[in-house]
Every structure is written in structure tokens, then in C-alpha cells.
Design a protein around this motif. Structure first.
Motif, PDB file in Angstrom:
ATOM      1  N   UNK A  84      81.850   1.161  68.297  1.00  7.60           N
ATOM      2  CA  UNK A  84      81.705   1.780  66.832  1.00  7.60           C
ATOM      3  C   UNK A  84      81.478   3.152  66.737  1.00  7.60           C
ATOM      4  N   UNK A  85      82.191   3.699  67.534  1.00 12.04           N
ATOM      5  CA  UNK A  85      82.293   5.380  67.634  1.00 12.04           C
ATOM      6  C   UNK A  85      80.948   5.935  67.628  1.00 12.04           C
ATOM      7  N   UNK A  86      80.038   5.378  68.564  1.00 13.49           N
ATOM      8  CA  UNK A  86      78.775   5.892  68.701  1.00 13.49           C
ATOM      9  C   UNK A  86      78.906   7.381  69.557  1.00 13.49           C
ATOM     10  N   UNK A 149      77.440   7.320  64.278  1.00  7.32           N
ATOM     11  CA  UNK A 149      78.275   5.988  64.223  1.00  7.32           C
ATOM     12  C   UNK A 149      79.337   6.041  63.229  1.00  7.32           C
ATOM     13  N   UNK A 150      80.296   5.114  63.467  1.00  4.11           N
ATOM     14  CA  UNK A 150      81.189   4.807  62.067  1.00  4.11           C
ATOM     15  C   UNK A 150      80.617   3.778  61.480  1.00  4.11           C
ATOM     16  N   UNK A 151      80.165   3.783  60.351  1.00  3.26           N
ATOM     17  CA  UNK A 151      79.311   2.687  59.503  1.00  3.26           C
ATOM     18  C   UNK A 151      80.113   1.385  59.400  1.00  3.26           C
ATOM     19  N   UNK A 152      81.179   1.639  58.818  1.00  7.16           N
ATOM     20  CA  UNK A 152      82.073   0.562  58.769  1.00  7.16           C
ATOM     21  C   UNK A 152      82.109  -0.266  59.864  1.00  7.16           C
ATOM     22  N   UNK A 153      82.405   0.513  61.418  1.00  9.39           N
ATOM     23  CA  UNK A 153      82.692  -0.233  62.494  1.00  9.39           C
ATOM     24  C   UNK A 153      81.664  -0.977  63.114  1.00  9.39           C
ATOM     25  N   UNK A 157      81.140  -4.726  63.679  1.00 10.52           N
ATOM     26  CA  UNK A 157      80.995  -5.021  65.195  1.00 10.52           C
ATOM     27  C   UNK A 157      79.674  -6.026  65.255  1.00 10.52           C
ATOM     28  N   UNK A 158      78.709  -5.649  64.482  1.00  8.39           N
ATOM     29  CA  UNK A 158      77.411  -6.677  64.283  1.00  8.39           C
ATOM     30  C   UNK A 158      77.931  -7.917  63.884  1.00  8.39           C
ATOM     31  N   UNK A 159      78.574  -8.147  62.782  1.00  9.74           N
ATOM     32  CA  UNK A 159      79.106  -9.337  62.149  1.00  9.74           C
ATOM     33  C   UNK A 159      79.925 -10.254  63.161  1.00  9.74           C
ATOM     34  N   UNK A 160      80.694  -9.481  63.739  1.00  6.78           N
ATOM     35  CA  UNK A 160      81.942 -10.040  65.029  1.00  6.78           C
ATOM     36  C   UNK A 160      80.973 -10.812  66.164  1.00  6.78           C
ATOM     37  N   UNK A 161      79.810 -10.070  66.524  1.00  8.12           N
ATOM     38  CA  UNK A 161      78.971 -10.623  67.725  1.00  8.12           C
ATOM     39  C   UNK A 161      78.352 -11.632  67.299  1.00  8.12           C
TER      40      UNK A 161
END
Length: 393
Positions: A84-86, A149-153, A157-161
Motif C-alpha cells: 500500500x505504498x508505505x 501510505x496510499x489511502x486507497x490501497x 489491502x485491509x479488506x482483501x486480507x
């Protein structure tokens, strides 16, 4: 007969807060379902910058809460499958006046005493930071733990996991009616079917008051509008987040030595380089209801403020501008709490401009409340009923 789907815990809201709750709860083995009226991250979470900051938090509980969230986000870089572009470059605040420098020195001292990694910066430090700064800036301060971070990503990412861990997600499903039944369960009527649930978490951000009203719970959240300019980074203006010290005053309502237009629109410099080699310019603060139209007077004011700190960016290309609505509370703390009057109804909203910053700690704390664990931070300052205790003069 209408089919009713029963779930244990329903989260209303598919933004960054709902995503963090879904992830931490599903990771703890809880049966979590998220209901979102639009697409995931389609509200405030997609109309903001992506900072995980402690630099602009009051020393004490506020900055400690942010520091804990930063630590959790750092852990998520190893836990989540989708990057997520951290980045973790730290951030700085810059000062225009001797008064601001004096206040900055006190701020740094208080933050160091609270255990945070802060230091003051002088003129030389600013020159080393970037050659694009105006020559008359006096110095500032740095927080080394701040990340972006990229807030979208991060939301996706949280929802995907969370989904891989068993969470169920329903998009384009707007809650139209919510009530507590005699058997203690909640009945949730939506545009996409009827659900029942043992527990409901209101993570609807600026829309949280509307969900609260359905169960006669008054949630004191007001939308606070902010503009962002996206510009093309033809040159490396700065490598990390830069704000003016006056941003703290605009955020918390202090007096600033600026012109009337800047004061009226709550404009203060925020500069943030993105991973895609552009940069974001903010910020503004207005109470305009739910209006999200771009106000070009505000945009011009923001551009002038940015050029005051970075004179050489005046000719750089603006790609687009947009607005977002921050869920504001009068004490600038979110509500992360159960509601005594409605057992098993929780609120996780009111993060103002810190939803991305505080998402991880909010999700973790809600999970700890639901599993009766000791919470990672004290939750007393985040209680829903704190607003009732105030006497209005």
C-alpha cells in the motif's frame, strides 16, 4: 416471505475505519460483515492524503495514540498481501516567525517528554531539506516516526486480507432502517436485503449521525470540508511531508498572523510527495454541510500559501483538485466506544483529518472491546458519553 440473513457482527461503512475493523476482527476469529452504501473507499477515504502522523498531535494521549497506530501500520506492511505504498521518511513543520519558533521548541520538548522522536530544525536544516524553501523561513521541527501510505490501497489491502480471513463484504448496500428488536438483535434493512445482527458497529464517518438517529443515538459529528491540489512534480521539491507550524493553529482553532482570506478558509500549507512522483498541496477547513464542490477562491488561496513557502513551484502544473469531508468532533478526538443506551451498538467515527492515521489503532481497539481484551490504549478519552458530561453555558 423476505429472506433475512443473520450475522454476528455488522460493520456499517466501507472506508478505512471499516476496513481496519474488518481486518483485526476477522484476524481474531470474529464473524464480521461489512455493509457499504457505495463502493469500498468511495467516501472520505478516497478524498484525502495518506499520512500516519504524530507531528500534529497534542503531546500526551493524542500523540501516544498516533504512535501506537504508526507501529501497527508498520506491522501491517509484513502482514498484508497487497502493498500500500508505505514509506517512513518522517515529516517536518516549518516556522515563519520567532513566536512560532518559540512555540515549536516547547512543542518538541513536550513530545520528547512524552517519549516521541522529535527534534528542532534550524535554517541550515531547512536548506539541507530542500533548495525550494523560501529563504526567510527560520526553522521548524521534525518527527522521525511519521509515515505515509496510499489511502486507497491501504483500505483495499485491509479488506482483501479480511475477506481471506472470512469477512463478508456487501457493497452498493445502503442501510435504510436500523432498529433494536425485543430479542436483543438488530434488524438492518438495506437496499440489498434485510440482515439481523447481534452487534452493530457504526463506522460510517460523516454519515455516522444518520445511522445513530435510526436507534435514537445522537452522534455529534459534523462534516468539515477540505480541498487538495494535485500537482505534477517536475522537480524533486521535497522528499517527505512538510507542513507549516500554523497548521496546528488552524487545526485546533488558535490565532494566526495571516490575511483574512487565509484565516476565513482555514488555509495552511501541507505538502506531500506521492509514490507516483506528483505532490499534494493542502489544506483548507470549512463547515459547509455536505457540499463537495470545489471552491476556486479556496484553491487560489491554497496555491498562494504554497508559493509563499515554495516560491519556485509557482510554474508547476496542476493536474486536478478535489474536496473531501472530514468527520469533525468538537474536541478533535474520534468516538471509539460502546453506547450504554443501546447495548451492543458501537461507534467508530469522528476522526476528522486523522482517519488514515488512526485507522489501525481504531480497528485494533474495536476488536479488543469485542473480545473483552485489555485495550492497546486507554479508551476513556474516546468514550461516546463524554459529550453528555459537558454543560453548555
Amino acid at each position: 416471505m423476505e429472506k433475512i440473513i443473520h450475522r454476528d457482527i455488522v460493520v456499517i461503512g466501507g472506508g478505512i475505519i471499516g476496513a481496519a475493523i474488518a481486518y483485526y476482527c476477522s484476524k481474531a476469529g470474529l464473524d464480521i460483515t461489512v455493509i457499504e452504501k457505495g463502493e469500498l473507499a468511495s467516501g472520505t477515504s478516497s478524498r484525502c492524503d495518506g499520512n500516519i502522523l504524530a507531528i500534529d498531535k497534542n503531546p500526551g494521549f493524542d500523540s501516544q495514540m498516533s504512535l501506537k497506530s504508526q507501529q501497527l501500520i508498520h506491522e501491517l506492511t509484513n502482514e498484508l498481501e497487497i502493498p500500500f505504498e508505505y514509506r517512513n521518511p518522517g515529516s517536518i513543520l516549518v516556522c515563519e516567525t520567532d513566536e512560532e519558533m518559540e512555540a515549536a521548541n516547547k512543542w518538541v520538548q513536550q513530545q520528547i517528554e512524552a517519549g516521541l522522536d522529535f527534534r528542532t530544525l534550524d535554517r541550515e536544516d531547512l536548506k539541507n531539506e530542500t533548495k525550494y524553501f523560501a529563504d526567510d523561513l527560520l526553522g521548524g521541527l521534525e518527527c522521525k516516526t511519521d509515515a505515509t501510505v496510499n489511502p486507497y490501497m491501504l483500505t483495499f489491502s485491509l479488506f482483501y486480507s479480511a475477506q481471506k480471513l472470512g469477512a463478508k463484504i456487501h457493497t452498493k448496500t445502503e442501510v435504510t432502517h436500523l432498529q433494536k428488536e425485543n430479542n436483543g438483535q438488530f434488524k438492518i434493512e438495506t437496499t440489498n436485503g434485510v440482515f439481523t445482527a447481534n452487534k452493530v458497529i457504526n463506522a460510517a464517518g460523516i454519515w455516522a449521525p444518520f445511522i445513530g438517529e435510526m436507534v435514537n443515538v445522537k452522534i455529534p459529528i459534523t462534516p468539515r470540508k477540505g480541498h487538495i491540489i494535485v500537482a505534477s512534480r517536475q522537480n524533486p521539491v521535497g522528499l517527505r511531508k512538510i507542513q507549516e507550524f500554523g497548521y496546528l493553529l488552524s487545526k485546533f482553532g488558535g490565532e494566526r498572523q495571516v490575511d483574512e482570506t487565509t484565516k476565513k478558509y482555514g488555509v495552511a500549507l501541507v505538502f506531500e510527495p506521492t509514490a507516483s512522483q506528483n505532490f499534494l498541496i493542502g489544506s483548507s477547513r470549512q463547515f459547509n454541510g455536505y457540499d463537495t464542490k470545489v471552491d476556486w477562491d479556496v484553491v487560489r488561496c491554497m496555491a498562494r500559501r504554497a508559493v509563499r513557502f515554495f516560491p519556485k513551484i509557482a510554474d508547476m502544473t496542476v493536474i486536478r483538485t478535489y474536496t473531501g469531508l472530514r468527520p469533525w468532533t468538537e474536541d478533535h478526538f474520534p468516538i471509539v466506544s460502546h453506547v450504554d443506551e443501546v447495548p451492543n451498538f458501537y461507534v467508530a467515527a469522528g476522526h476528522e483529518g486523522d482517519g488514515i492515521s488512526l485507522a489501525a489503532i481504531t480497528g485494533k481497539v474495536i476488536q479488543e472491546m469485542l473480545t473483552d481484551e485489555e485495550t492497546s490504549i486507554p479508551i476513556e478519552p474516546l468514550r461516546y458519553d463524554r459529550f453528555k458530561e459537558r454543560v453548555i453555558q
